[in-house]
Design a protein around this motif. Structure first.
Motif, PDB file in Angstrom:
ATOM      1  N   CYS A  70      11.501  67.840   5.557  1.00 60.63           N
ATOM      2  CA  CYS A  70      11.438  68.800   6.672  1.00 60.63           C
ATOM      3  C   CYS A  70      10.976  68.120   7.951  1.00 60.63           C
ATOM      4  N   TYR A  71      10.000  67.231   7.808  1.00 62.52           N
ATOM      5  CA  TYR A  71       9.495  66.531   8.989  1.00 62.52           C
ATOM      6  C   TYR A  71      10.537  65.563   9.535  1.00 62.52           C
ATOM      7  N   ALA A  72      11.311  64.943   8.652  1.00 67.81           N
ATOM      8  CA  ALA A  72      12.355  64.020   9.090  1.00 67.81           C
ATOM      9  C   ALA A  72      13.414  64.730   9.930  1.00 67.81           C
ATOM     10  N   LEU A  73      13.548  66.044   9.730  1.00 70.79           N
ATOM     11  CA  LEU A  73      14.547  66.830  10.455  1.00 70.79           C
ATOM     12  C   LEU A  73      13.981  67.496  11.705  1.00 70.79           C
ATOM     13  N   LYS A  74      12.763  67.127  12.091  1.00 66.54           N
ATOM     14  CA  LYS A  74      12.081  67.830  13.178  1.00 66.54           C
ATOM     15  C   LYS A  74      12.794  67.697  14.523  1.00 66.54           C
ATOM     16  N   ASP A  75      13.525  66.605  14.740  1.00 66.22           N
ATOM     17  CA  ASP A  75      14.201  66.406  16.017  1.00 66.22           C
ATOM     18  C   ASP A  75      15.608  67.001  16.042  1.00 66.22           C
ATOM     19  N   THR A  76      15.990  67.689  14.975  1.00 62.82           N
ATOM     20  CA  THR A  76      17.236  68.451  14.958  1.00 62.82           C
ATOM     21  C   THR A  76      16.897  69.919  15.152  1.00 62.82           C
ATOM     22  N   LYS A  77      17.918  70.732  15.227  1.00 62.76           N
ATOM     23  CA  LYS A  77      17.672  72.176  15.340  1.00 62.76           C
ATOM     24  C   LYS A  77      17.792  72.869  13.980  1.00 62.76           C
ATOM     25  N   ALA A  78      17.717  72.105  12.899  1.00 65.38           N
ATOM     26  CA  ALA A  78      17.786  72.685  11.558  1.00 65.38           C
ATOM     27  C   ALA A  78      16.619  73.638  11.347  1.00 65.38           C
ATOM     28  N   ARG A  79      16.913  74.816  10.828  1.00 64.69           N
ATOM     29  CA  ARG A  79      15.879  75.822  10.574  1.00 64.69           C
ATOM     30  C   ARG A  79      15.813  76.109   9.075  1.00 64.69           C
ATOM     31  N   ILE A  80      14.616  76.197   8.571  1.00 63.46           N
ATOM     32  CA  ILE A  80      14.432  76.496   7.145  1.00 63.46           C
ATOM     33  C   ILE A  80      14.721  77.971   6.910  1.00 63.46           C
ATOM     34  N   CYS A  81      15.579  78.251   5.921  1.00 62.53           N
ATOM     35  CA  CYS A  81      15.789  79.648   5.535  1.00 62.53           C
ATOM     36  C   CYS A  81      15.216  79.947   4.150  1.00 62.53           C
ATOM     37  N   ASP A  82      14.921  78.886   3.387  1.00 58.48           N
ATOM     38  CA  ASP A  82      14.324  79.092   2.062  1.00 58.48           C
ATOM     39  C   ASP A  82      13.753  77.768   1.568  1.00 58.48           C
ATOM     40  N   MET A  83      12.633  77.854   0.880  1.00 59.15           N
ATOM     41  CA  MET A  83      12.063  76.678   0.220  1.00 59.15           C
ATOM     42  C   MET A  83      11.304  77.167  -1.005  1.00 59.15           C
ATOM     43  N   GLU A  84      11.575  76.589  -2.156  1.00 58.84           N
ATOM     44  CA  GLU A  84      11.020  77.091  -3.412  1.00 58.84           C
ATOM     45  C   GLU A  84      10.826  75.949  -4.392  1.00 58.84           C
TER      46      GLU A  84
END
Length: 476
Positions: free
Chosen positions: A226-240
């Motif tokens: 998740c941190y590696a993707l911080k400079d993109t606009k990727a948004r978390i919709c689920d994490m389990e």
């Protein structure tokens, strides 16, 4: 005595569902077992059981035997096994194991040993007080709650260790923690592509015994992704991440909503991160990140930026793994931290963690670090299941006798050890000061995982040792 009786009881115990806090059925079986044999039996309100069996000789000091009823139930992803069906014990020439689930030899083999002894008619032994506790795997709750004031024995054999010939004389204390987010989501109106990442192939294992082996933890790794993707606009919709507090998390998933024009960039970052993880774990573990792309959608529900940032930063900052080694015992892990599960229910995301230390102040030092992180990034932080360690006792006639018999029967040198895991011995030591305690068991491997197995030869070896020990303890 024939070890086949032990195996028969082991298979019976495994066939009864007995996850922590669900010990009612196995308790019913054991109480019925005791009553059928005319043994004195007491069961408390949470299903702890004490059974007394008179000795075959008079005058010898009583001996206490103890194991726990519950097991850590885990199954392989995709397995069709139903928990309520119990565990069918499989075997080959060397081991007993299960098919796609944990076996429950931790601590079912101890229960089987005790039942075989209670059932025996020709075994020489002193008066026996046999304790079966519950909810050991979720913080030694049964041991904490059990009233042992009526026990007369001062020689105590805990049967919850996992290495034949290793006699444990002390253990770490522990503390569990739940970090909780009152998860907020929002509608992302722009078109996005769902990209799901599933963590595969990690070994997992016991969060105390295996914590120093460099194994990957899926929660830690997903946080890093998740941190590696911080400079993109990727948004978390689920994490389990399903799991247990006392098991190293080895599976899990995170789903991201990604703008179509950023999809290739995001996938490349995931693949690059996967390669980093593989290099880091090349000597200790295996990992793959399975990527699945969905069809473009609009109005996806995603974590708000506040919660996405707070969860990601928490997972990056929380300590994990070995926090310190002992300067008193060479090679012993003194303090550690593990993450076991990250789940969402009724809008609340909960991170379940387990801390251990043989030095109480270091356990609380770790607790305070977590509290500081929690105050900055989550909504609630609950510490629970605080259980004591077990301190080494210099003089132990029981230990000396146990070692002498083991070395005589096996022809091998016994080993004294401390364990970086929770044993109920800390409670017995505190509730009845002066108790002479040892912890032993046969060779178990990969407990709390679907690879769990127990050695056939070792079960037999430790059975011969235990029955000979009881015979000789009946003479003093």
């Amino acid at each position: 005595m024939n070890v086949e009786n032990v195996i028969s009881y082991f298979k019976k115990v495994c066939s009864i569902p007995r996850a922590s806090a669900d010990e009612g059925a196995i308790a019913d079986y054991i109480v019925g077992f005791a009553r059928e044999r005319g043994l004195e039996v007491h069961r408390d309100e949470i299903n702890n059981i004490i059974i007394r069996k008179p000795g075959t000789v008079k005058g010898a000091k009583p001996v206490i035997l103890q194991g726990h009823l519950d097991m850590v139930y885990v199954k392989e992803e995709g397995s069709s096994h139903r928990y309520e069906d119990g565990i069918e014990v499989k075997e080959d020439e060397e081991y007993y194991f299960a098919d796609g689930t944990s076996l429950g030899a931790d601590n079912g083999i101890a229960v089987a040993y005790c039942l075989a002894i209670l059932d025996s008619k020709d075994l020489k032994h002193p008066d026996l007080e046999v304790i079966f506790t519950v909810q050991e795997e979720t913080g030694l709750i049964g041991a904490d709650k059990l009233d042992i004031s009526s026990l007369k024995g001062t020689r105590f054999i805990n049967l919850d260790s996992e290495e034949e010939g290793v006699f444990y004389t002390s253990c770490a204390g522990g503390l569990r923690c739940r970090m909780i987010w009152n998860l907020e989501k929002e509608v992302w109106e722009e078109e996005s592509v769902p990209v799901t990442v599933n963590v595969r192939e990690l070994a997992g294992g016991h969060s105390g015994i295996n914590i120093g082996k460099g194994l990957g933890n899926s929660i830690v790794l997903l946080g890093r992704l998740c941190y590696a993707l911080k400079d993109t606009k990727a948004r978390i919709c689920d994490m389990e991440v399903e799991g247990k507090a006392n098991a190293i998390a080895n599976t899990g998933k995170a789903c991201f909503c990604v703008k179509p024009e950023e999809k290739e960039k995001v996938v490349n970052i995931i693949r690059d991160t996967e390669e980093i993880f593989r290099k880091e774990l090349q000597y200790t573990d295996h990992i793959s990140l399975e990527i699945t792309e969905g069809l473009p959608v609009k109005n996806a529900m995603v974590y708000t930026e506040k919660y996405q940032t707070g969860i990601t930063k928490s997972l990056m900052l929380l300590p994990y793994g070995v926090a310190g080694y002992s300067f008193a015992i060479e090679g012993l892990i003194e303090t550690s931290m593990s993450m076991g599960a990250l789940t969402t229910e009724n809008g609340k995301m909960t991170l379940l963690m387990s801390m251990r230390s043989s030095v109480e102040s270091q356990k609380y030092f770790l607790r305070d670090k977590i509290q500081i992180i929690a105050e900055a990034f989550c909504d609630e932080c609950i510490f629970e299941s605080d259980y004591p360690g077990w301190q080494y006792r210099a003089e132990s006639p029981l230990r000396e006798k146990a070692i002498e018999i083991y070395e005589r029967l096996s022809g091998r040198k016994a080993e004294l050890a401390a364990i970086h895991a929770g044993l109920e011995c800390g409670y017995w030591d505190g509730k009845k000061p002066g108790m002479d305690i040892i912890s032993v068991g046969p060779n178990l491997y990969d407990v709390h995982s679907t690879k769990e197995k127990v050695s056939k030869t070792s079960i037999s070896n430790m059975w011969n040792w235990l029955t000979e020990l009881l015979k000789e303890l009946s003479e003093v």
